[in-house]
Motif scaffolding. Structure first.
Motif, PDB file in Angstrom:
ATOM      1  N   HIS A 200     -13.131  25.220 -13.217  1.00  0.00           N
ATOM      2  CA  HIS A 200     -13.081  25.723 -11.839  1.00  0.00           C
ATOM      3  C   HIS A 200     -12.928  27.242 -11.830  1.00  0.00           C
ATOM      4  CE1 HIS A 200     -11.090  26.796  -8.003  1.00  0.00           C
ATOM      5  NE2 HIS A 200     -11.834  25.824  -7.481  1.00  0.00           N
ATOM      6  N   ALA A 201     -12.042  27.745 -12.666  1.00  0.00           N
ATOM      7  CA  ALA A 201     -11.787  29.192 -12.704  1.00  0.00           C
ATOM      8  C   ALA A 201     -13.034  29.948 -13.148  1.00  0.00           C
ATOM      9  CB  ALA A 201     -10.614  29.482 -13.641  1.00  0.00           C
ATOM     10  N   LEU A 202     -13.699  29.431 -14.172  1.00  0.00           N
ATOM     11  CA  LEU A 202     -14.905  30.105 -14.674  1.00  0.00           C
ATOM     12  C   LEU A 202     -15.979  30.148 -13.588  1.00  0.00           C
ATOM     13  CD1 LEU A 202     -15.014  28.656 -18.313  1.00  0.00           C
ATOM     14  CD2 LEU A 202     -14.531  31.032 -17.655  1.00  0.00           C
ATOM     15  N   LYS A 203     -16.087  29.046 -12.833  1.00  0.00           N
ATOM     16  CA  LYS A 203     -17.081  28.991 -11.763  1.00  0.00           C
ATOM     17  C   LYS A 203     -16.763  30.020 -10.679  1.00  0.00           C
ATOM     18  CE  LYS A 203     -18.113  25.237  -9.176  1.00  0.00           C
ATOM     19  NZ  LYS A 203     -18.161  23.766  -8.951  1.00  0.00           N
ATOM     20  N   LYS A 204     -15.469  30.271 -10.494  1.00  0.00           N
ATOM     21  CA  LYS A 204     -15.035  31.255  -9.497  1.00  0.00           C
ATOM     22  C   LYS A 204     -15.151  32.684 -10.033  1.00  0.00           C
ATOM     23  CE  LYS A 204     -13.374  28.841  -5.964  1.00  0.00           C
ATOM     24  NZ  LYS A 204     -13.474  29.141  -4.546  1.00  0.00           N
ATOM     25  N   GLY A 205     -15.587  32.795 -11.286  1.00  0.00           N
ATOM     26  CA  GLY A 205     -15.754  34.132 -11.849  1.00  0.00           C
ATOM     27  C   GLY A 205     -14.478  34.738 -12.409  1.00  0.00           C
ATOM     28  N   VAL A 206     -13.431  33.914 -12.543  1.00  0.00           N
ATOM     29  CA  VAL A 206     -12.178  34.433 -13.110  1.00  0.00           C
ATOM     30  C   VAL A 206     -12.366  34.690 -14.606  1.00  0.00           C
ATOM     31  CG1 VAL A 206      -9.732  33.920 -13.542  1.00  0.00           C
ATOM     32  CG2 VAL A 206     -10.850  33.079 -11.451  1.00  0.00           C
ATOM     33  N   GLU A 207     -11.923  35.850 -15.049  1.00  0.00           N
ATOM     34  CA  GLU A 207     -12.015  36.169 -16.489  1.00  0.00           C
ATOM     35  C   GLU A 207     -10.738  35.684 -17.162  1.00  0.00           C
ATOM     36  OE1 GLU A 207     -13.903  38.600 -18.520  1.00  0.00           O
ATOM     37  OE2 GLU A 207     -15.529  38.963 -17.082  1.00  0.00           O
ATOM     38  N   LEU A 208     -10.862  34.734 -18.080  1.00  0.00           N
ATOM     39  CA  LEU A 208      -9.670  34.234 -18.780  1.00  0.00           C
ATOM     40  C   LEU A 208      -9.524  34.968 -20.115  1.00  0.00           C
ATOM     41  CD1 LEU A 208      -9.966  30.383 -18.132  1.00  0.00           C
ATOM     42  CD2 LEU A 208      -8.510  32.035 -16.963  1.00  0.00           C
ATOM     43  N   GLU A 209      -8.397  35.696 -20.248  1.00  0.00           N
ATOM     44  CA  GLU A 209      -8.156  36.387 -21.519  1.00  0.00           C
ATOM     45  C   GLU A 209      -8.161  35.378 -22.655  1.00  0.00           C
ATOM     46  OE1 GLU A 209      -6.337  36.790 -18.919  1.00  0.00           O
ATOM     47  OE2 GLU A 209      -6.485  38.911 -18.396  1.00  0.00           O
ATOM     48  N   HIS A 210      -8.646  35.790 -23.793  1.00  0.00           N
ATOM     49  CA  HIS A 210      -8.587  34.910 -24.946  1.00  0.00           C
ATOM     50  C   HIS A 210      -7.213  35.038 -25.599  1.00  0.00           C
ATOM     51  CE1 HIS A 210      -9.909  32.380 -28.130  1.00  0.00           C
ATOM     52  NE2 HIS A 210      -9.430  33.240 -29.002  1.00  0.00           N
ATOM     53  N   LEU A 211      -6.395  34.007 -25.405  1.00  0.00           N
ATOM     54  CA  LEU A 211      -5.053  34.023 -25.999  1.00  0.00           C
ATOM     55  C   LEU A 211      -5.119  33.503 -27.424  1.00  0.00           C
ATOM     56  CD1 LEU A 211      -2.917  32.595 -23.058  1.00  0.00           C
ATOM     57  CD2 LEU A 211      -3.233  34.982 -23.713  1.00  0.00           C
ATOM     58  N   THR A 212      -4.296  34.079 -28.292  1.00  0.00           N
ATOM     59  CA  THR A 212      -4.260  33.593 -29.685  1.00  0.00           C
ATOM     60  C   THR A 212      -2.954  32.841 -29.914  1.00  0.00           C
ATOM     61  OG1 THR A 212      -3.344  35.728 -30.291  1.00  0.00           O
ATOM     62  CG2 THR A 212      -5.705  35.427 -30.623  1.00  0.00           C
ATOM     63  N   ARG A 213      -2.912  32.088 -31.019  1.00  0.00           N
ATOM     64  CA  ARG A 213      -1.682  31.385 -31.370  1.00  0.00           C
ATOM     65  C   ARG A 213      -0.538  32.390 -31.465  1.00  0.00           C
ATOM     66  NH1 ARG A 213      -2.610  26.019 -32.531  1.00  0.00           N
ATOM     67  NH2 ARG A 213      -4.856  25.750 -32.641  1.00  0.00           N
ATOM     68  N   GLY A 214       0.597  32.031 -30.905  1.00  0.00           N
ATOM     69  CA  GLY A 214       1.722  32.957 -30.914  1.00  0.00           C
ATOM     70  C   GLY A 214       1.706  33.890 -29.715  1.00  0.00           C
ATOM     71  N   ALA A 215       0.841  33.589 -28.729  1.00  0.00           N
ATOM     72  CA  ALA A 215       0.830  34.394 -27.500  1.00  0.00           C
ATOM     73  C   ALA A 215       2.208  34.320 -26.855  1.00  0.00           C
ATOM     74  CB  ALA A 215      -0.232  33.855 -26.540  1.00  0.00           C
ATOM     75  N   SER A 216       2.640  35.423 -26.232  1.00  0.00           N
ATOM     76  CA  SER A 216       3.980  35.440 -25.626  1.00  0.00           C
ATOM     77  C   SER A 216       3.983  34.671 -24.313  1.00  0.00           C
ATOM     78  CB  SER A 216       4.409  36.886 -25.378  1.00  0.00           C
ATOM     79  OG  SER A 216       3.612  37.426 -24.330  1.00  0.00           O
ATOM     80  N   GLU A 217       5.209  34.334 -23.849  1.00  0.00           N
ATOM     81  CA  GLU A 217       5.374  33.650 -22.568  1.00  0.00           C
ATOM     82  C   GLU A 217       4.751  34.483 -21.453  1.00  0.00           C
ATOM     83  OE1 GLU A 217       7.131  30.527 -21.958  1.00  0.00           O
ATOM     84  OE2 GLU A 217       6.651  30.467 -24.091  1.00  0.00           O
ATOM     85  N   GLU A 218       4.929  35.819 -21.544  1.00  0.00           N
ATOM     86  CA  GLU A 218       4.411  36.709 -20.505  1.00  0.00           C
ATOM     87  C   GLU A 218       2.878  36.660 -20.465  1.00  0.00           C
ATOM     88  OE1 GLU A 218       6.766  37.584 -22.731  1.00  0.00           O
ATOM     89  OE2 GLU A 218       8.402  37.430 -21.284  1.00  0.00           O
ATOM     90  N   GLU A 219       2.259  36.657 -21.640  1.00  0.00           N
ATOM     91  CA  GLU A 219       0.793  36.604 -21.689  1.00  0.00           C
ATOM     92  C   GLU A 219       0.281  35.302 -21.066  1.00  0.00           C
ATOM     93  OE1 GLU A 219      -0.853  38.835 -25.581  1.00  0.00           O
ATOM     94  OE2 GLU A 219       0.845  37.504 -25.992  1.00  0.00           O
ATOM     95  N   ILE A 220       0.959  34.200 -21.409  1.00  0.00           N
ATOM     96  CA  ILE A 220       0.562  32.909 -20.842  1.00  0.00           C
ATOM     97  C   ILE A 220       0.764  32.930 -19.322  1.00  0.00           C
ATOM     98  CG2 ILE A 220       1.035  30.419 -20.820  1.00  0.00           C
ATOM     99  CD1 ILE A 220       1.908  30.755 -23.810  1.00  0.00           C
ATOM    100  N   ASP A 221       1.928  33.432 -18.898  1.00  0.00           N
ATOM    101  CA  ASP A 221       2.221  33.488 -17.456  1.00  0.00           C
ATOM    102  C   ASP A 221       1.175  34.281 -16.681  1.00  0.00           C
ATOM    103  OD1 ASP A 221       4.436  31.897 -17.422  1.00  0.00           O
ATOM    104  OD2 ASP A 221       5.853  33.539 -17.778  1.00  0.00           O
ATOM    105  N   ALA A 222       0.691  35.367 -17.287  1.00  0.00           N
ATOM    106  CA  ALA A 222      -0.301  36.200 -16.603  1.00  0.00           C
ATOM    107  C   ALA A 222      -1.574  35.405 -16.340  1.00  0.00           C
ATOM    108  CB  ALA A 222      -0.603  37.445 -17.441  1.00  0.00           C
ATOM    109  N   VAL A 223      -1.988  34.599 -17.294  1.00  0.00           N
ATOM    110  CA  VAL A 223      -3.189  33.784 -17.107  1.00  0.00           C
ATOM    111  C   VAL A 223      -2.926  32.693 -16.071  1.00  0.00           C
ATOM    112  CG1 VAL A 223      -4.901  32.317 -18.230  1.00  0.00           C
ATOM    113  CG2 VAL A 223      -3.926  34.246 -19.481  1.00  0.00           C
TER     114      VAL A 223
END
Lengths: 320, 320
Positions: free
Chosen positions: B245-268
């Motif tokens: 759904h997000a991709l269809k809406k044109g939302v850019e999803l950051e590519h998170l890597t293993r060990g991503a912080s809580e803040e990085e996940i929260d932002a997405v």
């Protein structure tokens, strides 16, 4: 017809139904990976034994064919997963599934074959009571195979593996699937309990002989003919009957590494000849096959009964 | 009693028979590895649904308990193999089997549970015709699960995954095992074909709703409560309904890597809230559950029928 021709004739019956019973459907790559090892070769020994067992008790070949196919699926599934666990890269002269498609795909390809085996066996044209019996035999056999493979892997790390340990491991890892083949062939053909016991025993002992011969061939047969790397058991430190005998005789087996040369392998094989370990194993294999053949005597005389005996003999005399 | 209590009551019936139906026998480590995930937790949702389905058509709980257990085995087997494929390291708050015992052991532990599931289902106390029917349903379901997992993995590498693709994947990967649970509960209790169809549908739609909710929880629930790392779908690039759904809406999803912080996940997650993607997925889940509940109306009124509806509702409202 010679034993080999009779064997091939029944093997071809299996080849002919692959497209029907395991079509390449969506997701295509999953089914290509699942079928890979069946498509590149295989002698179809277990299905041939199932078919012969059915014939030996007056069964209808066409009715048991799907069951024979499902046994080959279980066998192929174990090859795919074993190659991952043992880090073997060549099988039947072709790349192992995990080499060609990667680890996740190989796990799934094996799991898929496993499911299909039960699906197909559950759909054979027979009385439901007998189908349930067969499904339970197969499920039980699969659990045994897992236990056998586990023992095989853990024995590598153990210095204290006895001949009895080896026989238990091989019974589970290899022999029960042969035994399940002959038993299922019999059950689906309406055999008596006495016949079922005899068919199980001939399958079991033939399977044991087959595996011991397999261990010998791993040492003696050139890679091209073997379809996989020669000496892999030595390299992986597998506790074969040969290795156990040699260790008991005090023979020091060099630790071979992957990529060992033909000469290095030959040097170890020479030692195993000198210690009588290879002879010892082959004698054991022949003795087992003799015991199995004797069990068959309660069956009525027939060409199929003779062929079951010849096939048992072939298992321990084959050169690849 | 509340839904959760009723659920737990039936879940505990499963816990009580673990030692009897899956004892820790030789080789001990293989069975410890096989039981690990069952021993550390799990809500037993599928077995509870099987038991409730049986109750809803006047079945005998004790007779279907082994079947319910076999469904939990299949579920656990898929978790063990999926964790290898997806490289997930934590499950139910404990190390994944491949982390604790290594890859070969984890493959075998899964295979062992698979075999035991068929062995146990084949041994239930019921008419053979119905047992064969159930075994075929389970085998078919297992093949579907493999196909679904394959699609899930390949979708990660594809930019063109539609909502229909997602629904097909989730149907196979997750929903059919719920559907098999309710169907088998019904079949073993002698339900009519019409009832069987309804039970399949309620299981299927509940399973779909469950998975969509699972995708949402993967984004929102803290690791401690989730029992696995939060945001793993984002990190693995899984094509969930939310992501599609997000991709269809044109939302850019950051590519998170293993060990991503809580803040990085929260932002997405924040972005996925803003685009309405999480709401969209939850609406779809609720709609599916409504459809499933409507199918149940052909069943006679009973507490079990109400509980099946409540359980369906719980699947899409649960917070972990």
């Amino acid at each position: 017809m010679h034993t080999i021709d009779e064997l091939q004739k029944r093997g071809q019956m299996i080849d002919k139904i692959v497209d029907q019973l395991l079509p390449i459907t969506r997701p295509k790559e999953l089914y290509l990976a699942s079928r890979h090892l069946m498509d590149v070769g295989g002698k179809r020994l277990r299905p041939a034994m199932l078919i012969l067992a059915a014939e030996s008790v007056n069964g209808d070949i066409n009715k048991v064919l799907p069951a024979a196919f499902s046994i080959e699926l279980v066998h192929t599934f174990t090859l795919i997963h074993d190659d991952i666990m043992d880090q073997d890269t060549i099988r039947r002269g072709a790349p192992a599934v995990h080499v060609k498609w990667g680890l996740p795909a190989a796990i799934l390809a094996g799991d898929t074959l496993y499911s299909k085996a039960f699906e197909i066996l559950g759909s054979v044209d027979a009385d439901s009571n007998r189908i349930v019996q067969c499904l339970k035999v197969l499920a039980n056999t699969c659990a045994d195979i897992c236990e056998g493979q586990w023992l095989d892997m853990t024995f590598v790390r153990s210095a204290e593996v006895s001949e009895a340990d080896y026989m238990e491991m091989v019974e589970k890892k290899t022999a029960v699937l042969f035994a399940a083949s002959t038993l299922i062939g019999g059950i689906l053909s309406g055999c008596t309990e006495e016949e079922a016991d005899a068919l199980w025993e001939v399958g079991r002992t033939t399977g044991l002989g087959f595996q011991i011969r397999d261990d010998v061939l791993d040492l003696l047969t050139p890679k091209e003919r073997l379809g996989k790397n020669r000496g892999s058991d030595l390299i992986e430190g597998k506790k074969t009957l040969i290795a156990i005998h040699a260790l008991k005789k005090g023979v020091e087996l060099e630790h071979l590494t992957r990529g060992a040369s033909e000469e290095e392998i030959d040097a170890v094989v020479q030692k195993l000849h000198e210690s009588g370990s290879i002879d010892y194993a082959m004698k054991k294999a022949h003795q087992l096959v003799r015991e199995g053949k004797a069990k068959l005597e309660i069956l009525p005389d027939s060409r199929a009964k003779e062929l079951l005996k010849e096939l048992a003999e072939y298992m321990v005399t084959r050169t690849y």
